[in-house]
Scaffold this active site. Structure first.
Site, PDB file in Angstrom:
ATOM      1  N   GLU A 148      -6.370   5.052   8.204  1.00 45.87           N
ATOM      2  CA  GLU A 148      -6.794   6.350   7.256  1.00 45.87           C
ATOM      3  C   GLU A 148      -7.410   7.203   6.623  1.00 45.87           C
ATOM      4  O   GLU A 148      -7.906   8.366   6.956  1.00 45.87           O
ATOM      5  CB  GLU A 148      -5.080   6.392   6.871  1.00 45.87           C
ATOM      6  CG  GLU A 148      -3.649   6.021   6.610  1.00 45.87           C
ATOM      7  CD  GLU A 148      -2.944   5.863   6.489  1.00 45.87           C
ATOM      8  OE1 GLU A 148      -2.672   5.782   5.315  1.00 45.87           O
ATOM      9  OE2 GLU A 148      -1.834   5.114   7.072  1.00 45.87           O
ATOM     10  N   SER A 153       3.698  -2.124  10.135  1.00 47.52           N
ATOM     11  CA  SER A 153       4.829  -2.099  10.666  1.00 47.52           C
ATOM     12  C   SER A 153       5.665  -3.909   9.732  1.00 47.52           C
ATOM     13  O   SER A 153       6.483  -3.336  10.613  1.00 47.52           O
ATOM     14  CB  SER A 153       5.403  -1.952  11.667  1.00 47.52           C
ATOM     15  OG  SER A 153       5.024  -0.586  12.038  1.00 47.52           O
ATOM     16  N   GLY A 168       2.877  -0.677   3.828  1.00 47.39           N
ATOM     17  CA  GLY A 168       3.008   0.404   3.506  1.00 47.39           C
ATOM     18  C   GLY A 168       4.292   0.718   3.594  1.00 47.39           C
ATOM     19  O   GLY A 168       4.936   0.237   2.482  1.00 47.39           O
ATOM     20  N   GLY A 169       5.061   1.668   4.319  1.00 58.29           N
ATOM     21  CA  GLY A 169       6.835   1.859   4.434  1.00 58.29           C
ATOM     22  C   GLY A 169       7.113   0.944   3.605  1.00 58.29           C
ATOM     23  O   GLY A 169       7.920   0.978   3.263  1.00 58.29           O
ATOM     24  N   GLY A 195       2.438   2.137  10.902  1.00 59.52           N
ATOM     25  CA  GLY A 195       2.955   3.861  10.628  1.00 59.52           C
ATOM     26  C   GLY A 195       4.095   3.866  12.084  1.00 59.52           C
ATOM     27  O   GLY A 195       4.737   4.675  12.259  1.00 59.52           O
ATOM     28  N   GLU A 215      -5.012  -5.232  10.092  1.00 61.62           N
ATOM     29  CA  GLU A 215      -4.249  -4.069  10.530  1.00 61.62           C
ATOM     30  C   GLU A 215      -5.166  -2.779  11.922  1.00 61.62           C
ATOM     31  O   GLU A 215      -5.315  -2.436  12.105  1.00 61.62           O
ATOM     32  CB  GLU A 215      -4.407  -3.010   9.530  1.00 61.62           C
ATOM     33  CG  GLU A 215      -3.834  -3.992   8.141  1.00 61.62           C
ATOM     34  CD  GLU A 215      -3.873  -2.319   6.407  1.00 61.62           C
ATOM     35  OE1 GLU A 215      -2.499  -2.811   7.136  1.00 61.62           O
ATOM     36  OE2 GLU A 215      -4.003  -1.477   6.832  1.00 61.62           O
ATOM     37  N   ASN A 262       0.614  -1.450   0.585  1.00 60.65           N
ATOM     38  CA  ASN A 262      -0.227   0.029  -0.388  1.00 60.65           C
ATOM     39  C   ASN A 262       1.060   1.292  -0.036  1.00 60.65           C
ATOM     40  O   ASN A 262       1.562   1.335   0.636  1.00 60.65           O
ATOM     41  CB  ASN A 262      -0.792   0.232   1.083  1.00 60.65           C
ATOM     42  CG  ASN A 262      -1.570   0.917   1.082  1.00 60.65           C
ATOM     43  OD1 ASN A 262      -1.870   1.938   0.255  1.00 60.65           O
ATOM     44  ND2 ASN A 262      -2.402   1.550   2.624  1.00 60.65           N
ATOM     45  N   TRP A 263       1.552   1.891  -0.971  1.00 60.74           N
ATOM     46  CA  TRP A 263       2.650   2.725  -1.448  1.00 60.74           C
ATOM     47  C   TRP A 263       1.281   4.337  -0.541  1.00 60.74           C
ATOM     48  O   TRP A 263       2.252   4.916  -0.777  1.00 60.74           O
ATOM     49  CB  TRP A 263       2.764   3.405  -2.845  1.00 60.74           C
ATOM     50  CG  TRP A 263       3.023   2.417  -2.947  1.00 60.74           C
ATOM     51  CD1 TRP A 263       4.146   0.929  -2.340  1.00 60.74           C
ATOM     52  CD2 TRP A 263       3.552   2.630  -4.382  1.00 60.74           C
ATOM     53  NE1 TRP A 263       4.240   0.574  -3.600  1.00 60.74           N
ATOM     54  CE2 TRP A 263       4.731   0.999  -4.692  1.00 60.74           C
ATOM     55  CE3 TRP A 263       3.070   3.041  -5.588  1.00 60.74           C
ATOM     56  CZ2 TRP A 263       5.419   1.072  -6.593  1.00 60.74           C
ATOM     57  CZ3 TRP A 263       3.818   3.053  -7.149  1.00 60.74           C
ATOM     58  CH2 TRP A 263       4.875   1.662  -7.209  1.00 60.74           C
ATOM     59  N   LYS A 264       0.362   4.165  -0.314  1.00 62.66           N
ATOM     60  CA  LYS A 264      -0.125   5.100   0.394  1.00 62.66           C
ATOM     61  C   LYS A 264       0.059   6.883  -0.581  1.00 62.66           C
ATOM     62  O   LYS A 264      -0.274   6.398  -1.886  1.00 62.66           O
ATOM     63  CB  LYS A 264       0.137   5.244   2.139  1.00 62.66           C
ATOM     64  CG  LYS A 264      -0.125   4.541   2.416  1.00 62.66           C
ATOM     65  CD  LYS A 264       0.178   4.423   4.319  1.00 62.66           C
ATOM     66  CE  LYS A 264       0.031   2.948   5.066  1.00 62.66           C
ATOM     67  NZ  LYS A 264       0.121   3.177   6.297  1.00 62.66           N
ATOM     68  N   HIS A 312      -8.852   1.302   4.612  1.00 67.04           N
ATOM     69  CA  HIS A 312      -8.176   1.946   5.680  1.00 67.04           C
ATOM     70  C   HIS A 312      -8.042   2.448   6.992  1.00 67.04           C
ATOM     71  O   HIS A 312      -9.212   3.181   6.652  1.00 67.04           O
ATOM     72  CB  HIS A 312      -6.702   2.218   4.460  1.00 67.04           C
ATOM     73  CG  HIS A 312      -6.408   1.988   4.600  1.00 67.04           C
ATOM     74  ND1 HIS A 312      -5.453   2.685   6.049  1.00 67.04           N
ATOM     75  CD2 HIS A 312      -4.861   0.751   5.208  1.00 67.04           C
ATOM     76  CE1 HIS A 312      -4.230   2.551   6.340  1.00 67.04           C
ATOM     77  NE2 HIS A 312      -3.724   1.459   5.653  1.00 67.04           N
TER      78      HIS A 312
HETATM   79  P1  13P Z   1       2.977  -0.152   7.343  1.00 69.97           P
HETATM   80  O1  13P Z   1       3.443  -0.995   7.150  1.00 69.97           O
HETATM   81  O2  13P Z   1       3.486   1.433   7.238  1.00 69.97           O
HETATM   82  O3  13P Z   1       2.961  -0.043   9.121  1.00 69.97           O
HETATM   83  O4  13P Z   1       1.987   0.736   6.882  1.00 69.97           O
HETATM   84  C1  13P Z   1       0.477  -0.369   7.236  1.00 69.97           C
HETATM   85  C2  13P Z   1      -0.621  -0.798   6.272  1.00 69.97           C
HETATM   86  O5  13P Z   1      -1.387   0.491   6.304  1.00 69.97           O
HETATM   87  C3  13P Z   1      -0.626  -0.450   4.792  1.00 69.97           C
HETATM   88  O6  13P Z   1      -1.894  -0.524   4.196  1.00 69.97           O
END
Ligand code: 13P
Length: 252
Positions: free
Chosen positions: A97, A213, A234-235, A173, A167, A9-11, A95
């Site tokens: 967020e 994470s 994510g990251g 994050g 999640e 997930n590149w956000k 998600h």
């Molecule tokens: P991180 O891997 O950066 O914690 O993000 C997880 C996430 O929200 C994937 O959708």
């Protein structure tokens, strides 16, 4: 036997140009690593370039949100057929967020999921508890309720196009990861909920990812758990070497 799904997930990261370059670099690194499905969920404007770069590879492209109406006066939103035509096969829905910052509720998550499935997209449906809920000992109730509300009215035969991403919000994050045992246990609660609302067969077949994470250092032990069928990353999905290491962990 469930197939592992490793999704990035590149956000809100990477321009179309950067997306094309990333995928061209990643493709040879993950070539032939077919024990898992590999998906990158990219910003809307990156989808066409990403899909072009991913053509002929084992990388699939997804979006990060979809509206529940097919068209109309919904400024800033995007419809399922637009995503499909741009080259997306998957879409993330719900998600945390979007739930935290953009007023997404279980009701809208449910509507978006239905619209995406009706159009032929595969859905990565995200849910999970916030920190206070875990500390209060109500994680199981929270994820069971989200599972029921988010999937309400969706027929069992559509579940083959649904991946659930567990999640825990406190792990996103933050560098904090659920322990493999916590991830396994809570993914297990989601699976039991699927058994209760659908069937044992549906529960046995549904793919449930862990996200929060996940990285090259912890992926192997998380993915080794029975109820964890993949990761939503994510990251660590923004670096080809780290993402490849997670794909490798899923191919062991
Ligand atoms: P991180 O891997 O950066 O914690 O993000 C997880 C996430 O929200 C994937 O959708």
């Amino acid at each position: 036997m469930r197939k592992t799904v490793i999704a990035g997930n590149w956000k809100m990261n990477m321009t179309p140009k950067a997306a094309g370059a990333f995928i061209s670099e990643l493709a040879p690194m993950v070539k032939g690593k077919d024990k898992c499905d590999i998906v990158l969920c990219v910003p809307f404007v990156d989808i066409a370039t990403a899909a072009e770069a991913a053509k002929g590879t084992n990388i699939k492209i997804g979006a990060q949100n979809v509206h529940f109406e097919q068209k109309g006066a919904f400024t800033g939103e995007i419809a399922a057929d637009m995503l499909l035509e741009a080259g997306a096969e998957y879409v993330i829905v719900g998600h945390s967020e979007r739930r935290q910052y953009f007023g997404e509720t279980d009701t809208t998550v449910n509507l978006r999921t239905k619209a995406a499935l009706a159009a032929g997209l595969k859905v990565i449906l995200c849910l999970g508890e916030v920190k206070d809920q875990r500390l209060s000992g109500i994680t199981d109730e929270v994820v069971a309720m989200q599972t029921k509300l988010d999937l309400a009215g969706i027929p069992e035969e559509d579940l083959k196009n649904v991946v659930i991403a567990y999640e825990p919000v406190w792990a996103i994050g933050t560098g904090l990861t659920a322990t493999p045992e916590q991830a396994d246990e809570t993914c297990g609660v989601i699976r039991k909920t699927i058994a209760a609302i659908y069937s044992k067969k549906a529960a046995d077949e549904i793919v449930i990812q862990y996200g929060g994470s996940m990285n090259d250092g912890n992926a192997a032990e998380l993915l080794a758990k029975t109820n964890v069928d993949g990761g939503l990353i994510g990251g660590a999905s923004l670096k080809t070497d780290k993402f490849t290491a997670i794909v490798d962990a899923a191919n062991k």
